[in-house]
Design a protein around this motif. Structure first.
Motif, PDB file in Angstrom:
ATOM      1  N   UNK A 328      67.372   5.911 -25.112  1.00 34.30           N
ATOM      2  CA  UNK A 328      68.590   5.267 -24.606  1.00 34.30           C
ATOM      3  C   UNK A 328      69.626   6.317 -24.231  1.00 34.30           C
ATOM      4  N   UNK A 329      69.764   7.353 -25.057  1.00 34.62           N
ATOM      5  CA  UNK A 329      70.708   8.425 -24.743  1.00 34.62           C
ATOM      6  C   UNK A 329      70.325   9.117 -23.436  1.00 34.62           C
ATOM      7  N   UNK A 330      69.036   9.403 -23.312  1.00 34.98           N
ATOM      8  CA  UNK A 330      68.581  10.107 -22.104  1.00 34.98           C
ATOM      9  C   UNK A 330      68.770   9.256 -20.865  1.00 34.98           C
ATOM     10  N   UNK A 331      68.501   7.960 -20.973  1.00 31.21           N
ATOM     11  CA  UNK A 331      68.655   7.074 -19.821  1.00 31.21           C
ATOM     12  C   UNK A 331      70.099   7.043 -19.350  1.00 31.21           C
ATOM     13  N   UNK A 332      71.034   6.940 -20.285  1.00 27.37           N
ATOM     14  CA  UNK A 332      72.450   6.919 -19.927  1.00 27.37           C
ATOM     15  C   UNK A 332      72.879   8.262 -19.337  1.00 27.37           C
ATOM     16  N   UNK A 333      72.429   9.357 -19.968  1.00 25.60           N
ATOM     17  CA  UNK A 333      72.800  10.686 -19.481  1.00 25.60           C
ATOM     18  C   UNK A 333      72.218  10.960 -18.106  1.00 25.60           C
ATOM     19  N   UNK A 334      71.000  10.502 -17.868  1.00 23.83           N
ATOM     20  CA  UNK A 334      70.368  10.738 -16.567  1.00 23.83           C
ATOM     21  C   UNK A 334      71.099  10.010 -15.455  1.00 23.83           C
ATOM     22  N   UNK A 335      71.509   8.785 -15.711  1.00 21.77           N
ATOM     23  CA  UNK A 335      72.221   8.021 -14.683  1.00 21.77           C
ATOM     24  C   UNK A 335      73.578   8.646 -14.385  1.00 21.77           C
ATOM     25  N   UNK A 336      74.265   9.084 -15.431  1.00 22.25           N
ATOM     26  CA  UNK A 336      75.553   9.732 -15.213  1.00 22.25           C
ATOM     27  C   UNK A 336      75.376  11.084 -14.532  1.00 22.25           C
ATOM     28  N   UNK A 337      74.366  11.827 -14.962  1.00 17.19           N
ATOM     29  CA  UNK A 337      74.130  13.137 -14.371  1.00 17.19           C
ATOM     30  C   UNK A 337      73.742  13.067 -12.911  1.00 17.19           C
ATOM     31  N   UNK A 338      73.117  11.955 -12.501  1.00 19.04           N
ATOM     32  CA  UNK A 338      72.697  11.815 -11.105  1.00 19.04           C
ATOM     33  C   UNK A 338      73.887  11.803 -10.149  1.00 19.04           C
ATOM     34  N   UNK A 339      75.084  11.474 -10.643  1.00 16.51           N
ATOM     35  CA  UNK A 339      76.266  11.503  -9.786  1.00 16.51           C
ATOM     36  C   UNK A 339      76.506  12.903  -9.225  1.00 16.51           C
ATOM     37  N   UNK A 340      76.087  13.918  -9.962  1.00 14.98           N
ATOM     38  CA  UNK A 340      76.361  15.295  -9.563  1.00 14.98           C
ATOM     39  C   UNK A 340      75.319  15.842  -8.586  1.00 14.98           C
ATOM     40  N   UNK A 341      74.322  15.024  -8.244  1.00 16.45           N
ATOM     41  CA  UNK A 341      73.349  15.442  -7.232  1.00 16.45           C
ATOM     42  C   UNK A 341      73.894  15.275  -5.821  1.00 16.45           C
ATOM     43  N   UNK A 342      75.012  14.586  -5.687  1.00 14.55           N
ATOM     44  CA  UNK A 342      75.609  14.381  -4.367  1.00 14.55           C
ATOM     45  C   UNK A 342      76.242  15.674  -3.860  1.00 14.55           C
ATOM     46  N   UNK A 343      76.666  15.639  -2.620  1.00 10.07           N
ATOM     47  CA  UNK A 343      77.289  16.789  -1.968  1.00 10.07           C
ATOM     48  C   UNK A 343      78.516  17.256  -2.736  1.00 10.07           C
ATOM     49  N   UNK A 344      78.665  18.567  -2.971  1.00  8.02           N
ATOM     50  CA  UNK A 344      79.905  19.068  -3.577  1.00  8.02           C
ATOM     51  C   UNK A 344      81.094  18.764  -2.675  1.00  8.02           C
ATOM     52  N   UNK A 345      82.207  18.472  -3.274  1.00  8.67           N
ATOM     53  CA  UNK A 345      83.369  18.038  -2.497  1.00  8.67           C
ATOM     54  C   UNK A 345      83.815  19.091  -1.490  1.00  8.67           C
ATOM     55  N   UNK A 346      83.706  20.373  -1.861  1.00  5.13           N
ATOM     56  CA  UNK A 346      84.156  21.420  -0.930  1.00  5.13           C
ATOM     57  C   UNK A 346      83.287  21.467   0.321  1.00  5.13           C
ATOM     58  N   UNK A 347      82.009  21.120   0.185  1.00  5.01           N
ATOM     59  CA  UNK A 347      81.143  21.073   1.359  1.00  5.01           C
ATOM     60  C   UNK A 347      81.566  19.953   2.292  1.00  5.01           C
ATOM     61  N   UNK A 348      81.973  18.830   1.713  1.00  5.53           N
ATOM     62  CA  UNK A 348      82.436  17.719   2.534  1.00  5.53           C
ATOM     63  C   UNK A 348      83.693  18.044   3.301  1.00  5.53           C
ATOM     64  N   UNK A 349      84.534  18.883   2.718  1.00  2.00           N
ATOM     65  CA  UNK A 349      85.795  19.219   3.383  1.00  2.00           C
ATOM     66  C   UNK A 349      85.629  20.323   4.420  1.00  2.00           C
ATOM     67  N   UNK A 350      84.770  21.294   4.114  1.00  3.50           N
ATOM     68  CA  UNK A 350      84.680  22.470   4.970  1.00  3.50           C
ATOM     69  C   UNK A 350      83.659  22.308   6.088  1.00  3.50           C
ATOM     70  N   UNK A 351      82.493  21.697   5.772  1.00  8.47           N
ATOM     71  CA  UNK A 351      81.418  21.711   6.755  1.00  8.47           C
ATOM     72  C   UNK A 351      80.962  20.352   7.237  1.00  8.47           C
ATOM     73  N   UNK A 352      81.341  19.258   6.545  1.00  8.77           N
ATOM     74  CA  UNK A 352      80.843  17.946   6.955  1.00  8.77           C
ATOM     75  C   UNK A 352      81.495  17.520   8.267  1.00  8.77           C
ATOM     76  N   UNK A 353      80.735  16.930   9.188  1.00  9.03           N
ATOM     77  CA  UNK A 353      81.310  16.514  10.472  1.00  9.03           C
ATOM     78  C   UNK A 353      82.288  15.364  10.304  1.00  9.03           C
ATOM     79  N   UNK A 354      83.394  15.415  11.019  1.00 12.13           N
ATOM     80  CA  UNK A 354      84.398  14.346  10.918  1.00 12.13           C
ATOM     81  C   UNK A 354      83.993  13.104  11.697  1.00 12.13           C
TER      82      UNK A 354
END
Length: 361
Positions: A328-354
């Motif tokens: 149960x601990x691992x399942x909760x941690x894995x779901x929360x940790x998956x949020x960090x697999x997304x694009x880093x915010x600085x990449x979205x600001x510097x290189x992502x197309x508008x």
């Protein structure tokens, strides 16, 4: 880049500071502006004092305001407060000439959206949504695009704001993901037995909510030792100590280590502290959340499966007992940790197309 934050607690400022650090690492200059200082006659300070007073002493009043002005069907699409700060922001932009303005607070997003819509903001305006649940004051159609760490509300933002929305990882200091600690040593450093099962209890930087009742529930269980983060609330620290309810801590610079050593985090909000715990792999239970955005964020996190949401003492203890199951601990941690697999915010600001299409991520 000009980063607009607000000193409503420390969550928005914490995100703004980490964003500035990441931009600096990419050789991008930035400046952080507290949007509350843009209001004349110290109105921004009055707004902060009023909000803090409501959350601490009259949370029911904040709930009424939230329901009427933030999520009500007849709520205005634009806050009337934006007019008071718009001219000062326009002058600031004229003086600084930034390449982009980034808002990390909903009132800032209202101001930039108004200026952009009226052709008075010459540079693009991006809104970084720092709440896990979004209300209409985040969503001004004058802004150019949105960045959002919660994938479940990307579609809602795109539909209501009618602007491109990019998913990004939560903006959390890297120390939280890297921290390693010896639970016994940490327990000894705060004055409890090394074998105690430490549960961090947080009420944000202002120490709001039913913190004493939560700490008492944990202490009386005999299974968990509350370690309360009181922020700048000296009165809360005093009351906890007088009641003998475990260590009551003020401002700390070792929160990553505390999280690495703890069994779980019990919070009553849904902001930066929860996301820091997600990065640390620490299970999160949001218990009796503060009204308004705190309650809506708690429900949104629970629906996403990244935290648990409880409303009674028995439910809180049951949720903590449930975390004894390693799966149960691992399942909760894995779901929360998956949020960090997304694009880093600085990449979205510097290189992502508008020109990215709405809802893309």
């Amino acid at each position: 880049m000009l980063i607009l934050s607000a000193s409503m607690g420390t969550g928005h400022d914490g995100v703004a500071a980490e964003l500035a650090a990441r931009l600096a690492a990419e050789n991008a200059d930035s400046e952080i502006i507290d949007v509350l200082r843009l209001f004349p006659l110290r109105l921004g300070s009055a707004l902060r004092r009023g909000y803090r007073g409501m959350i601490l002493r009259a949370p029911w009043l904040y709930e009424v305001i939230y329901q009427v002005f933030f999520v009500g069907k007849r709520a205005p699409g634009t806050s009337p407060l934006t007019v008071l700060a718009a001219s000062r922001l326009r002058r600031l932009v004229d003086a600084r000439r930034p390449d982009e303005v980034v808002s990390t607070f909903h009132l800032a997003a209202q101001i930039t959206g108004r200026l952009r819509e009226r052709g008075e903001l010459p540079c693009p305006s991006t809104v970084l949504v720092t709440d896990f649940a979004v209300h209409r004051l985040w969503l001004h159609r004058g802004n150019d695009r949105y960045l959002c760490p919660n994938p479940d509300i990307v579609g809602q933002i795109a539909a209501q704001a009618r602007r491109p929305v990019l998913r990004c990882a939560p903006v959390v200091r890297p120390e939280f993901a890297r921290a390693v600690a010896d639970p016994g040593r940490v327990a000894g450093s705060v004055g409890v037995d090394p074998g105690d099962r430490l549960v961090l209890v947080s009420g944000g930087s202002w120490g709001v909510g039913e913190i004493i009742a939560t700490a008492r529930t944990l202490a009386r269980s005999g299974r968990y030792t509350p370690l309360v983060l009181c922020g700048d609330n000296a009165g809360l620290r005093r009351r906890l100590r007088e009641a003998g309810l475990g260590p009551a801590l003020g401002w700390r610079d070792d929160v990553p280590e505390l999280m690495a050593a703890a069994y779980a985090l019990v919070d009553n909000g849904s902001g930066l502290t929860c996301e820091e715990a997600f990065a640390a792999g620490l299970p999160v239970i949001i218990h009796r959340p503060i009204p308004g955005h705190g309650r809506d964020g708690a429900r949104s996190m629970a629906r996403a499966g990244v935290s648990m949401h409880t409303g009674s003492a028995s439910a809180l203890l049951k949720a903590l007992d449930h975390l004894e199951d390693a799966r149960a601990r691992k399942r909760l941690a894995d779901r929360a940790g998956a949020l960090f697999y997304s694009m880093p915010v600085q990449a979205g600001l510097i290189s992502a197309p508008r020109w990215a299409s709405s809802g893309s991520g």
